[in-house]
Enzyme design. Sequence first.
Site, PDB file in Angstrom:
ATOM      1  CD  GLU A 179      -2.136  10.950  -5.986  1.00  0.00           C
ATOM      2  OE1 GLU A 179      -2.955   9.556  -6.352  1.00  0.00           O
ATOM      3  OE2 GLU A 179      -1.315  11.058  -5.477  1.00  0.00           O
TER       4      GLU A 179
ATOM      5  CG  ASN B 289      -1.277  14.743  -2.993  1.00  0.00           C
ATOM      6  OD1 ASN B 289      -1.686  15.733  -4.048  1.00  0.00           O
ATOM      7  ND2 ASN B 289      -1.100  13.611  -3.406  1.00  0.00           N
TER       8      ASN B 289
ATOM      9  CD  GLU C 206      -4.699   9.258   0.617  1.00  0.00           C
ATOM     10  OE1 GLU C 206      -4.782   8.844   0.913  1.00  0.00           O
ATOM     11  OE2 GLU C 206      -4.458   9.250  -1.198  1.00  0.00           O
TER      12      GLU C 206
ATOM     13  CG  HIS D 265      -6.820   9.456  -8.208  1.00  0.00           C
ATOM     14  ND1 HIS D 265      -6.499   8.834  -8.944  1.00  0.00           N
ATOM     15  CD2 HIS D 265      -6.253   9.485  -7.039  1.00  0.00           C
ATOM     16  CE1 HIS D 265      -4.924   8.533  -8.524  1.00  0.00           C
ATOM     17  NE2 HIS D 265      -5.387   9.312  -6.857  1.00  0.00           N
TER      18      HIS D 265
ATOM     19  CG  ASP E 232      -6.846   7.362 -12.580  1.00  0.00           C
ATOM     20  OD1 ASP E 232      -7.659   7.947 -12.219  1.00  0.00           O
ATOM     21  OD2 ASP E 232      -5.598   6.450 -12.164  1.00  0.00           O
TER      22      ASP E 232
HETATM   23  O1  G3I Z   1       4.354  -5.073  -3.670  1.00  0.00           O
HETATM   24  C1  G3I Z   1       3.229  -5.965  -3.682  1.00  0.00           C
HETATM   25  C2  G3I Z   1       3.840  -7.375  -3.788  1.00  0.00           C
HETATM   26  O2  G3I Z   1       4.901  -7.696  -3.515  1.00  0.00           O
HETATM   27  C3  G3I Z   1       2.540  -7.879  -3.678  1.00  0.00           C
HETATM   28  O3  G3I Z   1       2.880  -9.494  -3.794  1.00  0.00           O
HETATM   29  C4  G3I Z   1       1.515  -7.731  -4.150  1.00  0.00           C
HETATM   30  C5  G3I Z   1      -0.188  -8.736  -3.861  1.00  0.00           C
HETATM   31  O4  G3I Z   1      -1.239  -7.211  -4.233  1.00  0.00           O
HETATM   32  O5  G3I Z   1       0.939  -6.584  -3.747  1.00  0.00           O
HETATM   33  C6  G3I Z   1       2.055  -5.159  -4.271  1.00  0.00           C
HETATM   34  O6  G3I Z   1       1.741  -4.454  -3.656  1.00  0.00           O
HETATM   35  C7  G3I Z   1       1.039  -4.050  -3.727  1.00  0.00           C
HETATM   36  C8  G3I Z   1       1.237  -2.203  -4.619  1.00  0.00           C
HETATM   37  O7  G3I Z   1       0.524  -1.082  -5.182  1.00  0.00           O
HETATM   38  C9  G3I Z   1       2.567  -2.262  -5.640  1.00  0.00           C
HETATM   39  O8  G3I Z   1       2.045  -2.841  -6.576  1.00  0.00           O
HETATM   40  C10 G3I Z   1      -0.395  -3.774  -2.510  1.00  0.00           C
HETATM   41  O9  G3I Z   1      -1.430  -4.585  -2.871  1.00  0.00           O
HETATM   42  C11 G3I Z   1      -0.982  -2.188  -3.180  1.00  0.00           C
HETATM   43  O10 G3I Z   1      -2.106  -1.843  -2.767  1.00  0.00           O
HETATM   44  C12 G3I Z   1      -0.500  -1.237  -3.735  1.00  0.00           C
HETATM   45  O11 G3I Z   1      -1.803   0.154  -4.731  1.00  0.00           O
HETATM   46  C13 G3I Z   1      -1.127   0.960  -4.853  1.00  0.00           C
HETATM   47  C14 G3I Z   1      -2.171   1.745  -3.845  1.00  0.00           C
HETATM   48  O12 G3I Z   1      -2.076   3.372  -3.556  1.00  0.00           O
HETATM   49  C15 G3I Z   1      -1.631   1.474  -2.468  1.00  0.00           C
HETATM   50  O13 G3I Z   1      -0.178   2.075  -1.651  1.00  0.00           O
HETATM   51  C16 G3I Z   1      -1.436   1.418  -6.280  1.00  0.00           C
HETATM   52  O14 G3I Z   1      -0.400   1.050  -7.005  1.00  0.00           O
HETATM   53  C17 G3I Z   1      -1.490   3.177  -6.438  1.00  0.00           C
HETATM   54  O15 G3I Z   1      -1.888   3.295  -7.904  1.00  0.00           O
HETATM   55  C18 G3I Z   1      -1.614   3.978  -5.300  1.00  0.00           C
HETATM   56  O16 G3I Z   1      -1.692   5.551  -5.526  1.00  0.00           O
HETATM   57  C19 G3I Z   1      -2.603   6.066  -4.620  1.00  0.00           C
HETATM   58  C20 G3I Z   1      -1.876   6.803  -4.176  1.00  0.00           C
HETATM   59  O17 G3I Z   1      -0.566   6.216  -3.270  1.00  0.00           O
HETATM   60  C21 G3I Z   1      -2.089   8.293  -3.392  1.00  0.00           C
HETATM   61  N1  G3I Z   1      -3.831   8.900  -4.280  1.00  0.00           N
HETATM   62  C22 G3I Z   1      -3.980   7.294  -4.547  1.00  0.00           C
HETATM   63  C23 G3I Z   1      -3.535   6.614  -5.113  1.00  0.00           C
HETATM   64  C24 G3I Z   1      -4.300   5.822  -5.372  1.00  0.00           C
HETATM   65  O18 G3I Z   1      -4.852   4.668  -4.635  1.00  0.00           O
END
Ligand code: G3I
Length: 505
Positions: free
Chosen positions: A273, A209, A168, A245, A275
């Site tokens: 990715e 990516n 990104e 996405h 969906d």
């Molecule tokens: O692990 C913590 C946990 O300890 C905490 O209690 C909780 C509270 O919100 O958060 C947890 O972390 C979260 C993490 O996912 C794991 O579940 C983050 O808040 C949350 O922001 C994070 O979201 C991920 C996001 O990327 C940001 O990294 C999504 O699962 C994931 O699907 C998403 O994936 C991205 C790709 O990497 C890049 N392209 C877009 C895609 C979708 O946004």
Amino acid sequence: MTSRRRWARNALVGALVLVAGWGTAGWLVVGAPDAVAAESTLRTLAAARGLRIGSAVNAVPLRQEKGYRDKLRYEFNGVTPENAMKWSQVEPVPGQYAWDDADAIVDFAEQSGQMVRGHPLVWHSALPEWLTSGSFTDEQLRAILKQHIEDMTTRYAGRVGAWDVVNEAFNEDGTLRPSIWLDRLGSGYIADAFRWARAADPAAKLYINDFNAEWTNPKSDALYALVRDLRAQGVPVDGVGFQTHVTTNSALSQLKATLARFAGLGIDVAVTELDVRMPLPADDTKLTTQATVYRRAIDACLAVARCVSLTVWGFTDAHSWVPGAVPGWGAADLLDESLQPKPAYTSVHDGLAARDFTGTAVAVQSGRCLDVPNSTATGGVQLQQYGCNSTGAQRFVYNRVGTKTYTITNAQNALCVTVANGSTGNGAAVLQSPCAGLAQQKFELYKVVGSDQDYKLAATHSGKCLRVQDDSTADFARIEQWPCQTDPAAPSKQVWRLTAAPGHP
Ligand code: G3I
């Protein structure tokens, strides 16, 4: 046979076919099992077409839910850690790595015969707080980034097949996205990241990516220009990942053209990715629409030979990132919350299984089309080449009857392309006759390496190739069979461009 063993067998058969292919002649027989497995899964179907179908993996259900593990292993031959390799997760404290989740995913993938796409090495998001709020000099930051890339790539060298090296990097208007990396290290951080990754793991494929680059827009153009320029400078960019996405409103009408455009740079492309979210609650109409969008995505990737993988960003609505991040939207994945297949699953499955196609055959050496002179005749009509004119006389249906074997039927009169009298002789006429399942009516399609739609067509009874008599470039020249040849001085001889053939046959 278990799904794993079946997949392994299919992969082995594919590998053997590849090795046995006419490599020296510059042709490629894309590997496929002898018959489509009765209990075909996404991964068996994808493997048979030389494509990887992957899913993002969430480390929590991977540990806790057998159903999740089983589906992941059974349906996919690739995985991407959804979060487990993000910097904030692997190095929450400077110098203290937390590898557990990433290791668990890589171990699972290895045991399941799946390729890992590592994700991501350099991103503006999911950075540890010690990094974003620390007071580092630019030089220190550069060293920290280099160290991180080396730590990640060397730990998984040989076990991660491809890395999203830079994720990104662009704004929607095509300018580079402000980030700690751009702001402090300048735009050179991108080239540096690829060079550091290549030095640490020379075998892994290295990707840039992004999202919203799947159609024509300033961001897609900027990404294209960057990859072109980096490669011209010798920076090791091997592929571009298109996140994809999208919503049920997305036509995805430009995805195939975009994949083909980037593949034209001489690189691999991948849907990384995918969906397809919908406004909640889901209903039958939305689910049907969603299925068509998924189908367009898989069809686009199948159409482009260098589209090497399609990865969904999670496979079950039980663990999708969407509802948490896009309020009011969800139901974006292939399986429902109970791991039952949705119409989208069936649609992707059917897309992977579908092999028939309809289109024209252009003799590459002449630019003229395979043509039935009198397309209403009942049989016995000698086929010829003639200037392409978009009529039914030049439209043929290719029905797959074996691994790479097809019957070729004129779309207008439903008669089969046939080598006259089953002759094995050189110069035997190729004509139209009623379809009777005869060996002289079946043709093996041998794909020309590096092409999307160029094939040699060998009659199964004789092993000889269809050609234009004397390799003529004139209208009305007859079609005949001739020993298959590769003339380095005239590589287009006996080559037919099948305009509707998928890049993954
Ligand atoms: O692990 C913590 C946990 O300890 C905490 O209690 C909780 C509270 O919100 O958060 C947890 O972390 C979260 C993490 O996912 C794991 O579940 C983050 O808040 C949350 O922001 C994070 O979201 C991920 C996001 O990327 C940001 O990294 C999504 O699962 C994931 O699907 C998403 O994936 C991205 C790709 O990497 C890049 N392209 C877009 C895609 C979708 O946004």
